[in-house]
Enzyme design. Structure first.
Site, PDB file in Angstrom:
ATOM      1  N   GLN A  44       7.047  -4.651  -9.349  1.00 51.21           N
ATOM      2  CA  GLN A  44       5.862  -5.479  -9.115  1.00 51.21           C
ATOM      3  C   GLN A  44       4.933  -5.600 -10.330  1.00 51.21           C
ATOM      4  OE1 GLN A  44       4.058  -4.192  -5.274  1.00 51.21           O
ATOM      5  NE2 GLN A  44       6.008  -3.243  -4.837  1.00 51.21           N
ATOM      6  N   CYS A 162      -2.857  -1.745  -7.906  1.00 50.82           N
ATOM      7  CA  CYS A 162      -3.233  -2.215  -9.241  1.00 50.82           C
ATOM      8  C   CYS A 162      -4.557  -2.980  -9.236  1.00 50.82           C
ATOM      9  CB  CYS A 162      -2.155  -3.081  -9.886  1.00 50.82           C
ATOM     10  SG  CYS A 162      -2.538  -3.302 -11.633  1.00 50.82           S
ATOM     11  N   ALA A 332       1.902   4.012 -12.177  1.00 52.67           N
ATOM     12  CA  ALA A 332       1.551   5.058 -13.159  1.00 52.67           C
ATOM     13  C   ALA A 332       1.087   6.317 -12.427  1.00 52.67           C
ATOM     14  CB  ALA A 332       0.463   4.543 -14.086  1.00 52.67           C
ATOM     15  N   CYS A 364      -3.969   1.739 -16.079  1.00 51.39           N
ATOM     16  CA  CYS A 364      -4.046   0.303 -15.843  1.00 51.39           C
ATOM     17  C   CYS A 364      -3.881  -0.402 -17.188  1.00 51.39           C
ATOM     18  CB  CYS A 364      -5.404  -0.019 -15.201  1.00 51.39           C
ATOM     19  SG  CYS A 364      -5.429  -1.633 -14.465  1.00 51.39           S
TER      20      CYS A 364
HETATM   21  C1  LIG Z   1       0.682  -7.989  -9.147  1.00 51.08           C
HETATM   22  C2  LIG Z   1       0.854  -6.498  -9.279  1.00 51.08           C
HETATM   23  C3  LIG Z   1       0.656  -5.897 -10.520  1.00 51.08           C
HETATM   24  C4  LIG Z   1       0.800  -4.517 -10.659  1.00 51.08           C
HETATM   25  N1  LIG Z   1       0.629  -3.977 -11.903  1.00 51.08           N
HETATM   26  C5  LIG Z   1       0.822  -2.654 -12.087  1.00 51.08           C
HETATM   27  C6  LIG Z   1       0.746  -2.085 -13.390  1.00 51.08           C
HETATM   28  O1  LIG Z   1       0.505  -2.784 -14.372  1.00 51.08           O
HETATM   29  N2  LIG Z   1       0.948  -0.761 -13.516  1.00 51.08           N
HETATM   30  C7  LIG Z   1       1.239   0.034 -12.447  1.00 51.08           C
HETATM   31  O2  LIG Z   1       1.437   1.240 -12.636  1.00 51.08           O
HETATM   32  N3  LIG Z   1       1.301  -0.471 -11.192  1.00 51.08           N
HETATM   33  C8  LIG Z   1       1.114  -1.790 -10.988  1.00 51.08           C
HETATM   34  N4  LIG Z   1       1.236  -2.332  -9.730  1.00 51.08           N
HETATM   35  C9  LIG Z   1       1.287  -1.428  -8.555  1.00 51.08           C
HETATM   36  C10 LIG Z   1       2.669  -0.846  -8.260  1.00 51.08           C
HETATM   37  O3  LIG Z   1       3.641  -1.854  -8.160  1.00 51.08           O
HETATM   38  C11 LIG Z   1       2.558  -0.066  -6.939  1.00 51.08           C
HETATM   39  O4  LIG Z   1       1.499   0.868  -7.037  1.00 51.08           O
HETATM   40  C12 LIG Z   1       3.856   0.681  -6.608  1.00 51.08           C
HETATM   41  O5  LIG Z   1       4.921  -0.227  -6.447  1.00 51.08           O
HETATM   42  C13 LIG Z   1       3.665   1.494  -5.333  1.00 51.08           C
HETATM   43  O6  LIG Z   1       4.847   2.163  -5.000  1.00 51.08           O
HETATM   44  P1  LIG Z   1       5.137   2.603  -3.491  1.00 51.08           P
HETATM   45  O7  LIG Z   1       6.455   3.266  -3.510  1.00 51.08           O
HETATM   46  O8  LIG Z   1       3.959   3.300  -2.932  1.00 51.08           O
HETATM   47  O9  LIG Z   1       5.242   1.215  -2.729  1.00 51.08           O
HETATM   48  P2  LIG Z   1       6.375   0.065  -2.951  1.00 51.08           P
HETATM   49  O10 LIG Z   1       6.953   0.161  -4.334  1.00 51.08           O
HETATM   50  O11 LIG Z   1       5.679  -1.183  -2.564  1.00 51.08           O
HETATM   51  O12 LIG Z   1       7.503   0.464  -1.942  1.00 51.08           O
HETATM   52  C14 LIG Z   1       7.307   0.605  -0.555  1.00 51.08           C
HETATM   53  C15 LIG Z   1       8.668   0.509   0.114  1.00 51.08           C
HETATM   54  O13 LIG Z   1       8.539   0.865   1.505  1.00 51.08           O
HETATM   55  C16 LIG Z   1       9.360   0.002   2.264  1.00 51.08           C
HETATM   56  N5  LIG Z   1       8.850  -0.077   3.639  1.00 51.08           N
HETATM   57  C17 LIG Z   1       7.828  -0.850   4.096  1.00 51.08           C
HETATM   58  N6  LIG Z   1       7.699  -0.699   5.428  1.00 51.08           N
HETATM   59  C18 LIG Z   1       8.635   0.206   5.812  1.00 51.08           C
HETATM   60  C19 LIG Z   1       8.999   0.766   7.078  1.00 51.08           C
HETATM   61  N7  LIG Z   1       8.385   0.387   8.192  1.00 51.08           N
HETATM   62  N8  LIG Z   1      10.007   1.670   7.111  1.00 51.08           N
HETATM   63  C20 LIG Z   1      10.642   2.048   5.975  1.00 51.08           C
HETATM   64  N9  LIG Z   1      10.349   1.523   4.766  1.00 51.08           N
HETATM   65  C21 LIG Z   1       9.355   0.612   4.682  1.00 51.08           C
HETATM   66  C22 LIG Z   1       9.283  -1.313   1.516  1.00 51.08           C
HETATM   67  O14 LIG Z   1      10.376  -2.182   1.834  1.00 51.08           O
HETATM   68  C23 LIG Z   1       9.264  -0.882   0.063  1.00 51.08           C
HETATM   69  O15 LIG Z   1      10.561  -0.837  -0.491  1.00 51.08           O
HETATM   70  C24 LIG Z   1       1.141  -3.711  -9.545  1.00 51.08           C
HETATM   71  C25 LIG Z   1       1.357  -4.324  -8.299  1.00 51.08           C
HETATM   72  C26 LIG Z   1       1.233  -5.697  -8.175  1.00 51.08           C
HETATM   73  C27 LIG Z   1       1.493  -6.346  -6.829  1.00 51.08           C
END
Ligand SMILES: Cc1cc2nc3c(=O)[nH]c(=O)nc-3n(C[C@H](O)[C@H](O)[C@H](O)COP(=O)(O)OP(=O)(O)OC[C@H]3O[C@@H](n4cnc5c(N)ncnc54)[C@H](O)[C@@H]3O)c2cc1C
Length: 420
Positions: A44, A162, A332, A364
């Site tokens: 993302q 983010c 991060a 960030c």
């Molecule tokens: C536009 C944008 C820019 C960004 N820029 C940055 C940046 O520059 N630097 C940075 O460090 N971060 C950035 N981020 C943030 C970063 O992408 C997220 O913080 C990170 O992906 C979070 O990881 P996570 O595993 O918590 O969630 P995610 O990576 O979103 O993963 C969650 C997972 O859970 C699954 N899931 C959902 N519901 C269920 C369910 N009911 N049962 C089982 N599984 C489920 C989903 O399918 C998904 O695969 C950005 C995000 C966006 C949208």
């Protein structure tokens, strides 16, 4: 397949895969299940770059199967509820899975519907959002084809993933319009639900200069209520209450309607381009579960902010966007949270106290123009924690390369496989 796992991970995103891989690197015999419904995995952070026309959206999407660690079991289902007293989760299929240790990381929920009309108009009528894989390419179409007028960039008041992304794209758009020679025809407004541009003063100063140079008008404490693509209007509440004050802040814009009877005033503004970011909260199945922090209005999982262990269930941990750790929600942050969760899970499995501690580190990377980026790193106390031996508040080409080339490579090749 047995329905009992030593370690069950909910969500195979950035956090889930990092933790699973790191655990298996410590002990390849661990019996780990990952519940993840999506066939695709997304990088993302690159969606900002897609919106700025310098990254291919297809390169942000890979097959989930290629990143599930080889000794883990992928359960392609969606969790709908938790039964923590029975060490059990229930999936949409009706299947139940049991665990010794549960790690909860299903990310954050985008609450598009909280802004009336937004979901319906995304991707058309010059309304877009980099927060969705399907629309980030349209952001670039809008920016590229913009000929001047009122450009609005929004940021909600809720915590979001983010926190920099709503304004990163604005700085790049302004730089693009400057280089195209049309910036003097652009009336750029930043409507933010927050109270400041950036919470760490050392980095905020750099951004204040970028805002000034780009003649961007910032408005804080704003709540966006509706976006109408057909009419090209955005309706929001603002703390500014008097007509005179409102007219001065939005000089050069067409104000369709201003209602200042009660503070906060409600304003409807005509726009020519709108980049919108939706309010965000924990996924509904977390909010309504026993794992949620009852005192958190967004329903995040209630963890100790240092050990990331659940406050009430000792065999449950949570990290990433869905936990209530009061850090900035980024990949991060997950890089520093994952080793803490791994160490503490292994301690609990060995009947020891979890002692590894996360200090709130987040980063960030904020592009201030094409080719220059400020890498803001900080912790729970909003103190800069700079990695490099130079002042990272100064935007640099080297940091731009880090964001556009090195980090995407690290993500797919090292972070998801638990090597970084
Ligand atoms: C536009 C944008 C820019 C960004 N820029 C940055 C940046 O520059 N630097 C940075 O460090 N971060 C950035 N981020 C943030 C970063 O992408 C997220 O913080 C990170 O992906 C979070 O990881 P996570 O595993 O918590 O969630 P995610 O990576 O979103 O993963 C969650 C997972 O859970 C699954 N899931 C959902 N519901 C269920 C369910 N009911 N049962 C089982 N599984 C489920 C989903 O399918 C998904 O695969 C950005 C995000 C966006 C949208």
């Amino acid at each position: 397949m047995s329905n009992h796992f030593q370690i069950l991970i909910i969500g195979g995103g950035n956090a889930g895969l990092s933790v699973a891989s790191q655990l298996l690197r410590k002990n390849a015999q661990l019996n780990i299940g990952i519940i993840e419904p999506s066939e695709k995995h997304y990088y993302q952070p690159a969606w900002t770059l897609v919106g700025a026309g310098i990254f291919n959206i297809k390169d942000t999407e890979h097959e989930e199967k290629d990143y599930i660690p080889k000794n883990a079991i992928w359960i392609k289902e969606s969790v709908v509820t938790f039964v923590p007293n029975e060490n059990k989760v229930i999936c949409q299929t009706g299947n139940t899975y049991h665990y010794d240790i549960l790690i909860v990381c299903p990310g954050i929920q985008l609450d598009w519907k909280q802004i009336k009309g937004l979901k319906e108009t995304l991707g058309k009528h010059e309304v877009s959002s980099n927060y969705d894989y399907n629309f980030a390419p349209y952001t670039w179409e809008m920016i590229k084809n913009f000929k001047g007028g009122t450009a609005v960039f929004t940021n909600p008041s809720s915590p979001i993933k983010c926190g920099g992304a709503p304004h990163k794209i604005m700085y790049l758009a302004v730089d693009y319009w400057r280089k195209k020679g049309i910036l003097d025809k652009c009336n750029v407004h930043y409507l933010s639900g927050g109270g400041v541009l950036f919470g760490v003063k050392e980095y905020a100063k750099t951004l204040a200069d970028v805002v000034k140079k780009g003649n961007i008008k910032t408005h804080f404490g704003v709540q966006v209520l509706a976006i109408d693509g057909n009419e090209k209007t955005i309706t929001f509440q603002t703390k500014e209450t008097e007509t005179q004050q409102i007219n001065a802040s939005f000089a050069g814009c067409q104000l369709v309607k201003t209602q200042e009877l009660n503070a906060p005033a409600t304003i409807t503004l005509q726009f020519d381009l709108c980049h919108a970011v939706p309010p965000q909260s924990a996924p509904d199945f977390i909010k309504t579960s026993e794992l949620a922090d009852a005192n958190n209005p967004y329903g995040y999982v209630e963890v100790d902010k240092n050990t990331l262990q659940h406050m009430r269930f000792a065999n449950i941990f949570s990290l990433g966007d869905c936990s209530n750790a009061p850090c900035s929600k980024t990949g991060a942050a997950i890089r520093k949270q994952a080793p803490v969760v791994v160490a503490n899970v292994l301690s609990v499995m060995a009947n020891e106290k979890p002692t590894a501690s996360y200090n709130g580190y987040s980063a960030c990377p904020i592009p201030t123009q094409y080719g220059k980026l400020m890498l803001a790193e900080f912790d729970y106390t909003n103190t800069p924690t700079m990695t490099f031996p130079f002042n990272q508040a100064t935007p640099r080409w080297s940091m731009w390369l880090l964001k556009t080339k090195i980090l995407p490579w690290l993500y797919w090749h090292k972070i998801l496989s638990g090597k970084a």
